[in-house]
Write an enzyme that holds these catalytic residues in place. Sequence first.
Site, PDB file in Angstrom:
ATOM      1  N   HIS A   1       0.844  -1.250   0.079  1.00 37.48           N
ATOM      2  CA  HIS A   1      -0.011  -0.173   0.052  1.00 37.48           C
ATOM      3  C   HIS A   1       0.829   1.323   0.180  1.00 37.48           C
ATOM      4  CE1 HIS A   1       1.116   0.660   4.251  1.00 37.48           C
ATOM      5  NE2 HIS A   1       0.650  -0.782   4.596  1.00 37.48           N
TER       6      HIS A   1
HETATM    7  P1  TYD Z   1      -1.632  -2.516   7.639  1.00 33.05           P
HETATM    8  O1  TYD Z   1      -0.961  -1.612   7.765  1.00 33.05           O
HETATM    9  O2  TYD Z   1      -2.307  -3.030   6.330  1.00 33.05           O
HETATM   10  O3  TYD Z   1      -0.320  -4.022   7.725  1.00 33.05           O
HETATM   11  P2  TYD Z   1       0.758  -4.143   6.872  1.00 33.05           P
HETATM   12  O4  TYD Z   1       1.071  -2.887   6.181  1.00 33.05           O
HETATM   13  O5  TYD Z   1       2.059  -4.326   7.818  1.00 33.05           O
HETATM   14  O6  TYD Z   1       0.734  -5.155   6.111  1.00 33.05           O
HETATM   15  O7  TYD Z   1      -2.437  -3.229   9.129  1.00 33.05           O
HETATM   16  C1  TYD Z   1      -3.090  -4.311   9.206  1.00 33.05           C
HETATM   17  C2  TYD Z   1      -4.203  -4.451  10.111  1.00 33.05           C
HETATM   18  O8  TYD Z   1      -3.675  -3.580  11.525  1.00 33.05           O
HETATM   19  C3  TYD Z   1      -5.250  -3.400   9.680  1.00 33.05           C
HETATM   20  O9  TYD Z   1      -6.482  -4.080   9.936  1.00 33.05           O
HETATM   21  C4  TYD Z   1      -4.959  -2.074  10.268  1.00 33.05           C
HETATM   22  C5  TYD Z   1      -4.243  -2.343  11.772  1.00 33.05           C
HETATM   23  N1  TYD Z   1      -3.661  -1.545  12.249  1.00 33.05           N
HETATM   24  C6  TYD Z   1      -3.942  -0.800  13.533  1.00 33.05           C
HETATM   25  O10 TYD Z   1      -5.245  -0.784  14.176  1.00 33.05           O
HETATM   26  N2  TYD Z   1      -2.929   0.246  13.860  1.00 33.05           N
HETATM   27  C7  TYD Z   1      -1.788   0.667  13.158  1.00 33.05           C
HETATM   28  O11 TYD Z   1      -0.928   1.405  13.775  1.00 33.05           O
HETATM   29  C8  TYD Z   1      -1.235  -0.223  12.004  1.00 33.05           C
HETATM   30  C9  TYD Z   1      -0.128  -0.020  11.428  1.00 33.05           C
HETATM   31  C10 TYD Z   1      -2.306  -1.311  11.699  1.00 33.05           C
END
Ligand code: TYD
Length: 137
Positions: free
Chosen positions: A52
């Site tokens: 993303h």
């Molecule tokens: P995401 O940022 O999509 O994970 P990555 O980029 O590491 O693959 O986040 C995964 C899930 O965690 C999503 O449902 C949102 C949640 N999340 C939070 O609640 N707080 C945070 O600070 C982060 C980074 C994610």
Amino acid sequence: MPLEDCRIIELPKISDPRGNLSFIESGRQIPFDIQRVYYLYDVPGGSDRGSHAHKKLHQFIVAMSGSFDVVLDDGSEKKRFHLNRSYYGLYVCPMMWRYLDNFSSGGVCMVLASAHYDEADYIRDYDLFMKKVLGDA
Ligand code: TYD
């Protein structure tokens, strides 16, 4: 922002036979104020994270243990960074598509971020990311 703005930043390292020490201060070693810290751990081998971009968020990524790769893509160029030490990290500026892969077993990825979690700041669709980069969305 162009890919050249994203860079490896070396952190202070206080070498000591009792164990080394590094530190990160808001607005000093890294070019933003820290509002949030999160970390990835227990990552199964072969899994990918990220995929993303963020509209406004600045981040600084450190391999606190083990190693992994971060691939950055500004829409015209891609670059792969291998992180494997806790005394340096990768500064990721806004509007940069990224994914993380190649996690070693026991790899721990710490991310310092410039804002609290906000799903509205995410761009999770690569085509939409490209449209925004080209100014079409
Ligand atoms: P995401 O940022 O999509 O994970 P990555 O980029 O590491 O693959 O986040 C995964 C899930 O965690 C999503 O449902 C949102 C949640 N999340 C939070 O609640 N707080 C945070 O600070 C982060 C980074 C994610």
